[in-house]
Motif scaffolding. Structure first.
Motif, PDB file in Angstrom:
ATOM      1  N   ASP A   1       0.820  -1.204   0.000  1.00  9.99           N
ATOM      2  CA  ASP A   1       0.000   0.000   0.000  1.00  9.99           C
ATOM      3  C   ASP A   1       0.859   1.261   0.000  1.00  9.99           C
ATOM      4  N   ARG A   2       2.146   1.072  -0.260  1.00  7.31           N
ATOM      5  CA  ARG A   2       3.023   2.244  -0.428  1.00  7.31           C
ATOM      6  C   ARG A   2       3.922   1.999  -1.632  1.00  7.31           C
ATOM      7  N   SER A   3       4.219   3.035  -2.345  1.00  2.57           N
ATOM      8  CA  SER A   3       5.151   2.913  -3.462  1.00  2.57           C
ATOM      9  C   SER A   3       6.191   4.009  -3.340  1.00  2.57           C
ATOM     10  N   THR A   4       7.377   3.732  -3.852  1.00  2.00           N
ATOM     11  CA  THR A   4       8.422   4.745  -3.849  1.00  2.00           C
ATOM     12  C   THR A   4       8.506   5.359  -5.241  1.00  2.00           C
ATOM     13  N   ILE A   5       8.507   6.671  -5.270  1.00  2.00           N
ATOM     14  CA  ILE A   5       8.623   7.345  -6.560  1.00  2.00           C
ATOM     15  C   ILE A   5       9.802   8.306  -6.536  1.00  2.00           C
ATOM     16  N   SER A   6      10.373   8.498  -7.727  1.00  2.00           N
ATOM     17  CA  SER A   6      11.423   9.498  -7.904  1.00  2.00           C
ATOM     18  C   SER A   6      11.010  10.409  -9.044  1.00  2.00           C
ATOM     19  N   LEU A   7      11.037  11.673  -8.802  1.00  2.00           N
ATOM     20  CA  LEU A   7      10.643  12.641  -9.818  1.00  2.00           C
ATOM     21  C   LEU A   7      11.389  13.936  -9.557  1.00  2.00           C
ATOM     22  N   THR A   8      11.269  14.887 -10.451  1.00  2.00           N
ATOM     23  CA  THR A   8      11.798  16.201 -10.097  1.00  2.00           C
ATOM     24  C   THR A   8      10.628  17.141  -9.878  1.00  2.00           C
TER      25      THR A   8
ATOM     26  N   ASN B   1      10.007  21.152  -9.334  1.00  2.00           N
ATOM     27  CA  ASN B   1      10.614  22.478  -9.436  1.00  2.00           C
ATOM     28  C   ASN B   1      12.133  22.391  -9.570  1.00  2.00           C
ATOM     29  N   GLY B   2      12.556  21.418 -10.374  1.00  2.00           N
ATOM     30  CA  GLY B   2      13.972  21.274 -10.685  1.00  2.00           C
ATOM     31  C   GLY B   2      14.763  20.463  -9.680  1.00  2.00           C
ATOM     32  N   GLU B   3      14.186  20.162  -8.530  1.00  2.00           N
ATOM     33  CA  GLU B   3      14.911  19.405  -7.500  1.00  2.00           C
ATOM     34  C   GLU B   3      14.496  17.936  -7.568  1.00  2.00           C
ATOM     35  N   PRO B   4      15.458  17.024  -7.498  1.00  2.00           N
ATOM     36  CA  PRO B   4      15.069  15.612  -7.447  1.00  2.00           C
ATOM     37  C   PRO B   4      14.402  15.274  -6.109  1.00  2.00           C
ATOM     38  N   VAL B   5      13.337  14.517  -6.178  1.00  2.00           N
ATOM     39  CA  VAL B   5      12.608  14.121  -4.974  1.00  2.00           C
ATOM     40  C   VAL B   5      12.376  12.624  -5.035  1.00  2.00           C
ATOM     41  N   THR B   6      12.682  11.939  -3.957  1.00  2.00           N
ATOM     42  CA  THR B   6      12.316  10.531  -3.840  1.00  2.00           C
ATOM     43  C   THR B   6      11.450  10.404  -2.595  1.00  2.00           C
ATOM     44  N   ALA B   7      10.306   9.773  -2.755  1.00  2.00           N
ATOM     45  CA  ALA B   7       9.383   9.728  -1.617  1.00  2.00           C
ATOM     46  C   ALA B   7       8.527   8.478  -1.672  1.00  2.00           C
ATOM     47  N   GLU B   8       8.055   8.084  -0.507  1.00  2.00           N
ATOM     48  CA  GLU B   8       7.094   7.004  -0.414  1.00  2.00           C
ATOM     49  C   GLU B   8       5.705   7.607  -0.450  1.00  2.00           C
ATOM     50  N   VAL B   9       4.853   7.060  -1.288  1.00  2.00           N
ATOM     51  CA  VAL B   9       3.488   7.595  -1.348  1.00  2.00           C
ATOM     52  C   VAL B   9       2.481   6.467  -1.282  1.00  2.00           C
ATOM     53  N   GLU B  10       1.298   6.819  -0.775  1.00  2.00           N
ATOM     54  CA  GLU B  10       0.164   5.925  -0.906  1.00  2.00           C
ATOM     55  C   GLU B  10      -0.321   6.041  -2.345  1.00  2.00           C
ATOM     56  N   PRO B  11      -0.555   4.925  -3.035  1.00  2.00           N
ATOM     57  CA  PRO B  11      -0.990   5.038  -4.434  1.00  2.00           C
ATOM     58  C   PRO B  11      -2.223   5.898  -4.607  1.00  2.00           C
ATOM     59  N   ARG B  12      -3.070   5.951  -3.592  1.00  2.00           N
ATOM     60  CA  ARG B  12      -4.298   6.711  -3.777  1.00  2.00           C
ATOM     61  C   ARG B  12      -4.091   8.220  -3.673  1.00  2.00           C
ATOM     62  N   GLN B  13      -2.911   8.647  -3.267  1.00  4.77           N
ATOM     63  CA  GLN B  13      -2.715  10.088  -3.087  1.00  4.77           C
ATOM     64  C   GLN B  13      -2.541  10.790  -4.435  1.00  4.77           C
ATOM     65  N   HIS B  14      -3.342  11.833  -4.651  1.00  4.62           N
ATOM     66  CA  HIS B  14      -3.155  12.547  -5.912  1.00  4.62           C
ATOM     67  C   HIS B  14      -1.986  13.508  -5.804  1.00  4.62           C
ATOM     68  N   LEU B  15      -1.537  13.938  -6.981  1.00  4.77           N
ATOM     69  CA  LEU B  15      -0.320  14.742  -7.045  1.00  4.77           C
ATOM     70  C   LEU B  15      -0.447  16.028  -6.229  1.00  4.77           C
ATOM     71  N   ALA B  16      -1.611  16.648  -6.274  1.00  2.00           N
ATOM     72  CA  ALA B  16      -1.782  17.918  -5.548  1.00  2.00           C
ATOM     73  C   ALA B  16      -1.585  17.700  -4.047  1.00  2.00           C
ATOM     74  N   ASP B  17      -2.181  16.648  -3.510  1.00  2.00           N
ATOM     75  CA  ASP B  17      -2.005  16.383  -2.078  1.00  2.00           C
ATOM     76  C   ASP B  17      -0.546  16.048  -1.755  1.00  2.00           C
ATOM     77  N   PHE B  18       0.096  15.313  -2.649  1.00  2.00           N
ATOM     78  CA  PHE B  18       1.516  14.997  -2.436  1.00  2.00           C
ATOM     79  C   PHE B  18       2.335  16.276  -2.337  1.00  2.00           C
ATOM     80  N   LEU B  19       2.102  17.191  -3.254  1.00  2.00           N
ATOM     81  CA  LEU B  19       2.869  18.445  -3.265  1.00  2.00           C
ATOM     82  C   LEU B  19       2.527  19.303  -2.056  1.00  2.00           C
TER      83      LEU B  19
END
Lengths: 277, 778, 163
Positions: free
Chosen positions: C3-10, C12-30
């Motif tokens: 029920d958790r996944s690890t994602i890596s993305l950038t 605002n230009g900064e690399p971010v690696t984070a664990e997220v609940e798949p159900r979380q939308h991008l806006a809530d993540f940010l």
């Protein structure tokens, strides 16, 4: 509201996706852009156990040519079609239909295959591609099959796609130079769901005539030339609107004066536009 | 360039929003924050038999039984016969509308809190539902509040002598009108973050409100906590329009639980909650008979109005404000001798209502202006000509109308004449004769209204709702560097008051507006106020700032004179400096001297200092009356029932404009909302009381292609009663459009025998009306 | 199934690696995880446009985009546009034309406005309105917003280098 819990997987190939679908294990949904699924998840109207994301697969994001047709990958976005980034076998019809779908931010992520598989009656592709005589390519564990878009939807949000099948691509036949097209969408406001859709194709070199009436309460209503007495190479001056009205009655509009009225108008205006092109 | 009254000053608040640095309630994070989701009633009317909270959810899920000592929300009215409702914070015993709060669920994230809500079981015994106000008024209707014996919060009757006109008037027109229930739909919903701060022994409540002080008073009453132990902060608020002029049960519940659990809690209203469960507005029904002579001069008006006020009387405006206003303002900007009106404020199994931008005026204008057009058609005159027969004339001002409303100033006939010219009535008539190539039908419609704003004690005392506005207060404080702080109890949520109140200070003190810091939206720092509503801020808070700055000016001059070793009558304030016969000192020098170098001042200096709080009331507090004429040209597709607005003109008189750019913005925005009321927005309920629009795909808000390129013309007649002649004008835009647009549609369709009388004019309604007209013609 | 996944993305230009609940939308993540609260939530059904931001250079709805599906993506929020020359022009034009009141729709509106300016330099007022149809504003009646975008398009047409 926030979505209920689900698991998420992004398979590395279409084959993997198909196999994962066939594994069973609860309610599985495919994610192919998610522009309609997203709101339904957020409203908890859909509560899948597992979401399989097929948007980035090489098999779903490209396109290819075959005899007399273009195959467009299911996860090609509306915006790519709008911008002419995939070949258009229809002489400009596809980009125009794409440009009328919802809003640009939605078109940037929403996909042609996702829209078809979701089978919202108000969606543009379902009606437009049925009228264009397109087919979907469905991949299962053991075989691949093709189904005309006109026969894809069986009702609101329901299709003939089997639980272990993935819609891989859409086959869109190349239209002749003499093809005439009319599309009329009636909506309350720009980008909103359609109240009624009419799509008419007259291609004298391929087949006489096809009229699709969409945004109904189920599958789109598909009428061919024979049903409307249209044959030969010319589009007649008068189409039998009463026959279209009877077909609408039989398609669930018998007790819906408003629905029948606006769908008839959309159909007639689509035909008029086809005649004018 | 001046930046005082009348200057088109760019807004001080823009930069933070343009960089995504605004701070809205949903942006506030506190250490240890937990999220709240509410379990809401799925049914409109039922007895709660049992609530089963699984044992493992104890301490995370709270029901009415857990709210020890929390009182129900009570919004009374002093109008005779008013029946108060008790709105429980969490439902106890009964639920009365879909979406009523049943339980509060607390978890680390909103999603998890919603997961908890799904695990609570509620057993309901469903009761008959009354979802329509006319059905609710009828004998034998199911009772929303059993102890009342009926569903009437309040019935009022304004008696008038209409018998003579009724017996002799040559023209009699009767119509029935309805305006749909709406959701005000600010882009940001409600939301609250509450925490108990031990250091101050104080509840700190961030909430998205227009009325921080009123929320504090309401919380104090419901929670039984002293005002001093509650601090309410309204951060950036993402639009209000009346929707945030309420004490929500969610605010009370979250505040209570934050204290009880000893940790910060947050509830952010989502769109679905906003649409189906929080307060609605605007649902009116009218039956009106107008009596007139053959020239269209009104002789008498006989009206009945019903307002669906929903299940509870909302705090602080109450369930009766809307209908009481209908009775008093229905006569509009017209002068006629006889008027009678009966009103009902009705309880139904739907959410409470709140006054929405324009309040009752939008419905009233719709009803009155459609009646006038019906008279015009009856006697074969142009609608504007009939209006000219009846409008109050400028030489009558100030004018007391048939309901004793005191119109302060203006030239209503000229306003309408300008609208007729601006919309090019002759051109439209010619175009109608030619017909349209695409087969659509063109129509032109007008509406004219006046808008009582910033009305105070003398008006509200009679209604006797939980808050009656009195003197508005402002604090002005000069800082040691010569900057000015203004502290006000109102709240700015888009109106640009951080800019316009600074312009007022600039006008009086000459202080540069970038040196003015407007502090608002925080009960800790600001004087008490009823807040931002009723288009009152520029008149009331603007007046208060002027008074505070005038007092500050006296004190600055007194100190400056000492510093310049001049007498008081030798010094003046100019360009932000105290200027004397032989030199000048800046505000900064005055302030620095007062605060930090008092040794430079003589001993006999006035010790009052450079911080001033004053109260303000206009010369008359019966309100300023801005007014406007709206004119619309529409094209109607009679096959689809679709309406396109081809042209739209507003001629508006808001008195002296403090910032014309901001006033235009208010008029544009209000008009866009009025377009929504006219053509798109509707919150329907089925017979079971189930709301039928739960997303913005069902509840249609006008977008950029639905709102026309609105054109505005201004007149500028000062109010004799306000500080600078300004009038409240924030709501006006939303009042005129439904009437002007419906009149335009009726003008287009009159040859077909169609007359619409209900908002919104949807394709479905229009096609039904066209079909009915065809049937009756056949 | 995790029920958790690890994602890596950038972001605002900064690399971010984070664990997220798949159900979380991008806006809530940010907003909740990265505290980038300039992206606003207005409806969470993909209709109002308040949450519009840039994913891989194109405007997208962050409320109906799952964070977990943004693995590998480049996300830009309003906070990243302080030094962007087009956005600077838009900010000035929005202020001059009074294209914002409460400010809640503004970040999403600016994202769409920037897309119009860069993708459709020839757009007239009617086209601008169509392109804006997916961004609701409840305050301004759109008049100032349309004017502001037109102002920037005109200025850029007169100065094609964009300098």
């Amino acid at each position: 509201m926030k979505a209920a819990r689900f698991a998420y997987e992004r398979p590395k190939s279409l084959r993997q996706a198909v196999e994962r679908l066939g594994d069973g294990g609860g309610f599985v949904k495919l994610l192919a852009g998610g522009q309609t699924l997203g709101p339904m998840l957020n409203l908890r109207l859909v509560q899948p156990d597992l979401l399989i994301d097929v948007t980035k697969l090489s098999e779903t994001t490209g396109w290819s040519e075959e005899a007399g047709a273009i195959l467009i990958g299911a996860c090609v976005t509306h915006a790519m079609i709008e911008d002419g980034k995939v070949p258009d076998p229809t002489g400009g019809i596809l980009p125009r239909v794409a440009a009328g779908i919802a809003y640009r931010a939605v078109r940037n992520r929403g996909t042609i295959g996702g829209s078809l598989a979701h089978a919202d009656p108000a969606a543009d592709w379902l009606s437009a591609l049925a009228a264009l005589g397109a087919e979907v390519v469905l991949v299962g564990r053991s075989a691949e099959r093709r189904v005309p878009v006109a026969e894809l939807s069986t009702g609101v949000f329901s299709t003939v796609i089997a639980e272990d099948e993935v819609l891989r691509a859409v086959r869109i036949p190349r239209l002749s130079r003499h093809a005439r097209w009319g599309y009329y969408k009636f909506w309350r406001k720009t980008g909103d769901f359609a109240e009624a859709i009419g799509a008419a194709l007259h291609d004298p070199e391929r087949e006489a005539f096809r009229l699709v009436i969409g945004a109904t309460n189920g599958a789109p209503l598909v009428l061919d030339g024979a049903a409307l007495g249209v044959s030969g190479s010319a589009l007649p001056e008068r189409i039998d609107m009463a026959a279209i009205g009877r077909a609408l009655d039989a398609h669930g509009f018998a007790d819906d004066d408003y629905g029948k009225a606006v769908h008839l108008v959309a159909a007639r205006r689509a035909i008029e536009r086809a005649r004018r092109t | 360039m001046t930046s005082g009254i009348g200057a088109r000053v760019l807004r001080k608040e823009d930069d933070r929003h343009l960089r995504g640095r605004g701070q809205f309630v949903g942006d506030i994070k506190l250490p240890g924050l937990r999220e709240v989701a509410f379990l809401r009633s799925p049914v409109a009317h039922a007895r709660i038999k049992r609530i089963v909270v699984p044992e493992e959810l104890r301490g995370k899920v709270f029901t009415a039984a857990d709210l020890e000592g929390v009182k129900a929300i009570r919004a009374v009215s002093a109008l005779p016969g008013f029946k108060p409702s008790e709105q429980p914070v969490l439902a106890s015993g009964k639920v009365r509308y879909v979406g009523e709060l049943v339980a509060a669920c607390v978890a680390p994230s909103r999603a998890e809190a919603e997961d908890l809500a799904e695990r609570v079981e509620v057993e309901f015994e469903e009761l008959p539902v009354v979802a329509d106000m006319l059905a609710a008024r009828a004998e034998g209707a199911p009772l929303v509040h059993e102890q009342w014996g009926d569903n009437v919060y309040l019935e009022t009757f304004v008696k008038g002598d209409i018998a003579t006109a009724a017996a002799s008037a040559p023209v009699k027109v009767t119509r029935e009108f309805r305006t749909a229930r709406q959701c005000m739909s600010p882009l940001e919903g409600k939301g609250v973050v509450a925490s108990w701060e031990p250091r101050r022994d104080q509840l700190v409540v961030y909430t998205s409100t227009q009325q921080p002080h009123i929320v504090r008073t309401g919380l104090s009453e419901c929670l039984g906590i002293d005002h001093g132990k509650i601090r309410v902060i309204a951060p950036d608020v993402g639009g209000g329009f009346g929707f945030k002029g309420i004490l929500c049960p969610e605010e009370v519940a979250v505040a209570y639980l934050a204290r009880r659990l000893g940790r910060p809690l947050r509830w952010i209203e989502d769109r679905r909650e906003q649409l189906i469960a929080t307060a609605n507005c605007r649902e009116h029904h009218y039956v009106i008979t107008a009596y007139a002579d053959r020239e269209g001069k009104l002789l008498a008006l006989d009206a009945e109005a019903t307002v669906d006020a929903g299940a509870y009387s909302a705090y602080p405006f109450s369930a009766c404000l809307e209908a009481a206003q209908v009775a008093s303002i229905l006569p509009g900007p017209y002068d006629f001798p006889a008027y009678q009106c009966r009103t009902w404020s009705i309880a139904s199994n739907k959410p409470p209502i709140l006054p929405y931008r324009g309040v009752a005026r939008t419905g009233v204008c719709f009803a009155m202006e459609l009646i006038l057009d019906a008279i015009a058609r009856e006697i074969g005159r142009e609608p504007h000509e009939v209006r000219q027969k009846n409008l109050v004339r400028p030489e009558q001002m100030p004018f007391e109308n048939v309901t004793k409303k005191h119109f302060d100033s203006g030239d209503y006939p000229e306003c309408l004449r300008r609208a007729v010219t601006a919309i090019d009535l002759e051109g439209v008539r010619a175009r109608q004769k030619r017909g349209e190539a695409d087969g659509r039908r063109i129509g032109v419609g007008f509406s004219i209204f006046c808008e009582q704003a910033a009305h105070g004690t003398s008006v509200y005392a009679g209604w006797g709702i939980p808050m009656v506005p009195g003197h508005e207060q402002a604090t002005a404080r000069l800082t040691p560097d010569g900057g000015l702080e203004l502290r006000l109890g109102i709240q700015s949520h888009g109106q640009g008051l951080e800019t316009t109140l600074a312009q007022v200070a600039n006008e009086v003190l000459g202080v540069a507006i970038d040196r003015v810091n407007v502090v608002h939206g925080d009960t800790e720092y600001t004087p008490y106020s009823t807040g931002t509503w009723g288009s009152r801020c520029m008149v009331m808070a603007g007046g208060a700032v002027a008074r505070a700055c005038q007092e500050m000016k006296k004190r600055v001059l007194a100190i400056g004179a000492k510093m310049l070793q001049a007498s008081l009558d030798e010094v003046k304030l100019a360009g932000g400096e105290v200027v004397g016969p032989a030199g000048s000192v800046s505000l900064a020098e005055v302030a620095r001297t007062w605060y930090l170098r008092p040794q430079d001042l003589p001993a006999d200096v006035d010790p009052g200092g450079l911080e001033v709080t004053t109260g303000y009331k206009p010369v008359r507090d019966s309100g300023t009356f801005s007014y406007a004429a709206h004119a619309a040209v529409v094209a109607v597709d009679t096959e689809l029932g679709a309406v396109e607005i081809l042209d739209y003109v507003v001629v508006e008189d808001g008195g002296v404009l403090v910032n014309p750019m901001i006033v235009d913005g208010q008029v544009y925005g209000g008009t866009a909302q009025g377009v929504g009321t006219a053509l798109y927005e509707e919150m329907p309920f089925d017979e079971a009381g189930q709301p039928q629009a739960s997303t913005l795909a069902d509840y249609l808000l006008p977008g950029a292609t639905e709102v026309p390129a609105i054109r505005i013309e201004h007149m500028e007649t000062p109010s004799p009663y306000s500080e600078f002649g300004q009038k409240g004008i924030g709501e006006g835009g939303a009042i005129g459009p439904p009437a002007a647009i419906a009149n335009a549609i009726n003008d287009a369709l009159a040859p077909l025998g169609v007359e619409v009388t209900e908002t919104p004019v949807t394709p479905r309604r229009l096609l039904a009306a066209l079909a009915a007209a065809r049937r009756s013609a056949a | 199934m995790s029920d958790r996944s690890t994602i890596s993305l950038t972001v605002n230009g900064e690399p971010v690696t984070a664990e997220v609940e798949p159900r979380q939308h991008l806006a809530d993540f940010l907003r909740e995880k990265l505290l980038l609260t300039g992206t606003h939530l207005g409806c969470e059904h993909g209709v109002c446009g308040a949450c519009t931001l840039m994913i891989d250079g194109a405007p997208a709805r962050s409320c109906i985009t799952l964070a977990v599906a943004c693995d590998g993506a480049a996300v830009r929020t309003i906070e990243d546009f302080d030094d962007d020359p087009v956005m600077a022009e838009l900010r000035a034009a929005f202020s001059a034309e009074h294209a914002l009141q409460c400010g809640y729709c503004t970040p999403g509106m600016l994202m769409t406005a920037r897309d119009i300016v860069t993708r459709l330099p020839e757009a007239d007022a009617a086209r601008i309105r169509v392109e804006l149809s997916g961004n609701l504003c409840r305050c301004t009646g759109y008049v100032g917003i349309v004017n502001a975008i037109q102002r920037v398009l005109k200025a850029r047409a007169g100065n094609p280098s964009g300098a």
